[in-house]
Scaffold this active site. Sequence first.
Site, PDB file in Angstrom:
ATOM      1  N   ASN A 117      -7.798  -1.947  29.391  1.00 62.45           N
ATOM      2  CA  ASN A 117      -7.265  -2.336  27.862  1.00 62.45           C
ATOM      3  C   ASN A 117      -6.735  -1.427  27.453  1.00 62.45           C
ATOM      4  OD1 ASN A 117      -9.351  -1.191  26.489  1.00 62.45           O
ATOM      5  ND2 ASN A 117     -10.695  -2.783  27.604  1.00 62.45           N
ATOM      6  N   ASP A 126     -12.314  -2.538  35.610  1.00 66.72           N
ATOM      7  CA  ASP A 126     -12.432  -1.499  34.399  1.00 66.72           C
ATOM      8  C   ASP A 126     -14.119  -1.003  34.629  1.00 66.72           C
ATOM      9  OD1 ASP A 126     -11.460  -1.291  31.084  1.00 66.72           O
ATOM     10  OD2 ASP A 126     -11.673   0.351  32.553  1.00 66.72           O
ATOM     11  N   SER A 184      -4.516  -7.877  35.601  1.00 67.83           N
ATOM     12  CA  SER A 184      -3.911  -8.796  34.972  1.00 67.83           C
ATOM     13  C   SER A 184      -4.727 -10.311  35.652  1.00 67.83           C
ATOM     14  CB  SER A 184      -2.704  -9.200  34.357  1.00 67.83           C
ATOM     15  OG  SER A 184      -2.401  -8.267  33.454  1.00 67.83           O
ATOM     16  N   GLY A 242      -7.287 -11.080  36.504  1.00 71.69           N
ATOM     17  CA  GLY A 242      -8.944 -11.577  36.285  1.00 71.69           C
ATOM     18  C   GLY A 242      -8.999 -12.103  34.760  1.00 71.69           C
TER      19      GLY A 242
HETATM   20  N1  APR Z   1     -12.342  -3.893  43.138  1.00 74.70           N
HETATM   21  C1  APR Z   1     -11.207  -4.714  43.392  1.00 74.70           C
HETATM   22  N2  APR Z   1     -10.816  -5.532  42.425  1.00 74.70           N
HETATM   23  C2  APR Z   1     -11.882  -5.994  41.765  1.00 74.70           C
HETATM   24  C3  APR Z   1     -13.138  -5.661  41.437  1.00 74.70           C
HETATM   25  C4  APR Z   1     -13.291  -4.482  42.271  1.00 74.70           C
HETATM   26  N3  APR Z   1     -14.610  -3.683  41.961  1.00 74.70           N
HETATM   27  N4  APR Z   1     -13.518  -6.159  40.439  1.00 74.70           N
HETATM   28  C5  APR Z   1     -12.597  -7.013  40.008  1.00 74.70           C
HETATM   29  N5  APR Z   1     -11.594  -6.901  40.699  1.00 74.70           N
HETATM   30  C6  APR Z   1     -10.335  -7.856  40.692  1.00 74.70           C
HETATM   31  C7  APR Z   1     -10.640  -9.307  40.105  1.00 74.70           C
HETATM   32  O1  APR Z   1     -10.953 -10.286  40.789  1.00 74.70           O
HETATM   33  C8  APR Z   1      -9.245  -9.443  39.523  1.00 74.70           C
HETATM   34  O2  APR Z   1      -8.360 -10.247  40.878  1.00 74.70           O
HETATM   35  O3  APR Z   1      -9.556  -7.052  39.729  1.00 74.70           O
HETATM   36  C9  APR Z   1      -8.575  -8.191  39.265  1.00 74.70           C
HETATM   37  C10 APR Z   1      -8.250  -7.915  37.769  1.00 74.70           C
HETATM   38  O4  APR Z   1      -9.233  -8.440  37.070  1.00 74.70           O
HETATM   39  P1  APR Z   1      -9.905  -7.784  35.764  1.00 74.70           P
HETATM   40  O5  APR Z   1     -10.755  -6.642  36.199  1.00 74.70           O
HETATM   41  O6  APR Z   1     -10.558  -8.759  34.855  1.00 74.70           O
HETATM   42  O7  APR Z   1      -8.638  -7.138  35.027  1.00 74.70           O
HETATM   43  P2  APR Z   1      -7.767  -7.833  34.199  1.00 74.70           P
HETATM   44  O8  APR Z   1      -7.384  -9.419  34.493  1.00 74.70           O
HETATM   45  O9  APR Z   1      -6.416  -6.896  34.229  1.00 74.70           O
HETATM   46  O10 APR Z   1      -8.156  -7.737  32.735  1.00 74.70           O
HETATM   47  C11 APR Z   1      -8.173  -6.486  31.869  1.00 74.70           C
HETATM   48  O11 APR Z   1     -10.337  -7.049  31.655  1.00 74.70           O
HETATM   49  O12 APR Z   1     -12.180  -5.579  32.609  1.00 74.70           O
HETATM   50  C12 APR Z   1     -11.493  -5.788  31.419  1.00 74.70           C
HETATM   51  O13 APR Z   1     -11.232  -4.013  29.959  1.00 74.70           O
HETATM   52  C13 APR Z   1     -10.719  -4.623  30.948  1.00 74.70           C
HETATM   53  O14 APR Z   1      -9.902  -5.636  28.975  1.00 74.70           O
HETATM   54  C14 APR Z   1      -9.302  -5.385  30.107  1.00 74.70           C
HETATM   55  C15 APR Z   1      -9.468  -6.803  30.935  1.00 74.70           C
END
Ligand code: APR
Length: 385
Positions: free
Chosen positions: A23, A33, A116, A118
């Site tokens: 983020n 993250d 993005s 997730g």
């Molecule tokens: N390895 C690979 N992919 C992963 C993992 C992992 N260990 N954990 C989660 N994912 C995938 C999720 O399934 C999703 O498809 O990463 C993708 C992105 O999801 P998020 O981590 O939620 O990221 P995003 O949607 O970009 O949102 C970012 O979420 O974690 C917080 O601090 C971050 O505020 C920011 C927001």
Amino acid sequence: MPLDIIRADITQIHADAIVNAANSTLLGGGGVDGAIHRAAGSALLEECRALGGCETGQAKLTGGYRLSCKYIIHTVGPIWQGGELREAELLYSCYKNSLLLAQENGCESIAFPLISAGVYGYPKAEAVSVAIRAIGDFLRENDMDVTLVIFDRSSLIAGSHLFGSIAQYIDDTYAEENTEAPEMRLMNANSMAAAFAEPAPLQAEEVLEHTDLFLSDEPEHHDEKKARKKGRIRSFFKTPSAKKEAMFEGFVPPEYSTEPQEPASLSELLSSIDESFSQSLLRLIDRSGMTDVQVYRKANIDRKLFSKIRSDIDYKPKKQTALAFAIALELTLPETLSLLAKAGYTLSDSIKFDLIVKYFIINGRYNIFELNQALFSFDQTLIGC
Ligand code: APR
């Protein structure tokens, strides 16, 4: 393979750079993250503090710490708000800027999560399409090994329309292929007999005998086999019974002809050997007007493998490699089958992988990254290498 798609936990990946979906504070969070910060250790957070945050669509670099990578590239994806606020453009920039930053720091390999898709709510199929488009655009001009790491397979179900039409095509073609099974064939024969108001149809073994008589089992005779089988049954039932027997009396299909073949010595056969896969490929590249580099990049093939194929006239590629070139060269289905045959392969309607590739070729969809997205969605091996 310049672009590979795998299901894994990105914190376990070995690459020069691993990308974090962060983020704008860069001070950690949930999802990928949180996983990356936990795996890298607290020293990562210290370095992130000093970066002073990051704009959406931009990327910043830190050390890899306890992860199996030299660098972590932190990028901030857009929050999905319906698609009217430049979300696709910003998401594309995340991939593009991360790739450029990796390239500037001498990275030869990089792993991305689905940014993005997730917490930020980007529809997964669209998030994948933007990722594959951005990475594909970069790889058409640059050499790098890129891995798109999918945490849950549902993320990569190809766009619902594409996925649905491929699934339909597979069902239709499988169905057609399987109606040729003996018991189905008899049912077809019976219904055909009824259609021609013929006397009671022959017994199963007679129908099978008469229709199999003409059919070689070589896969490349597959389409001909289906057509002839249908034609043969139809014409068979239309012929007056007395003549039927005559039709098959002593008939031997040419490929099994017992007529003495002209004896050819091995050296004669070998002297008329056809051009090799490698020779065909280079001829087709010349015909395409594209450069070698353009073709192997479009084929999702790395430079080292292409050099091997170019320098070895007898090189025997894997089927996925041969198909990758057929897609890159935008060959028609017959041209694809001819190129595959040079390497001893064909496409079969009984194999899901082959059907998906065939679907893309007959629909003129020559984007190998989109094809790999579909193959991954159906749990199939990807093409390229
Ligand atoms: N390895 C690979 N992919 C992963 C993992 C992992 N260990 N954990 C989660 N994912 C995938 C999720 O399934 C999703 O498809 O990463 C993708 C992105 O999801 P998020 O981590 O939620 O990221 P995003 O949607 O970009 O949102 C970012 O979420 O974690 C917080 O601090 C971050 O505020 C920011 C927001």
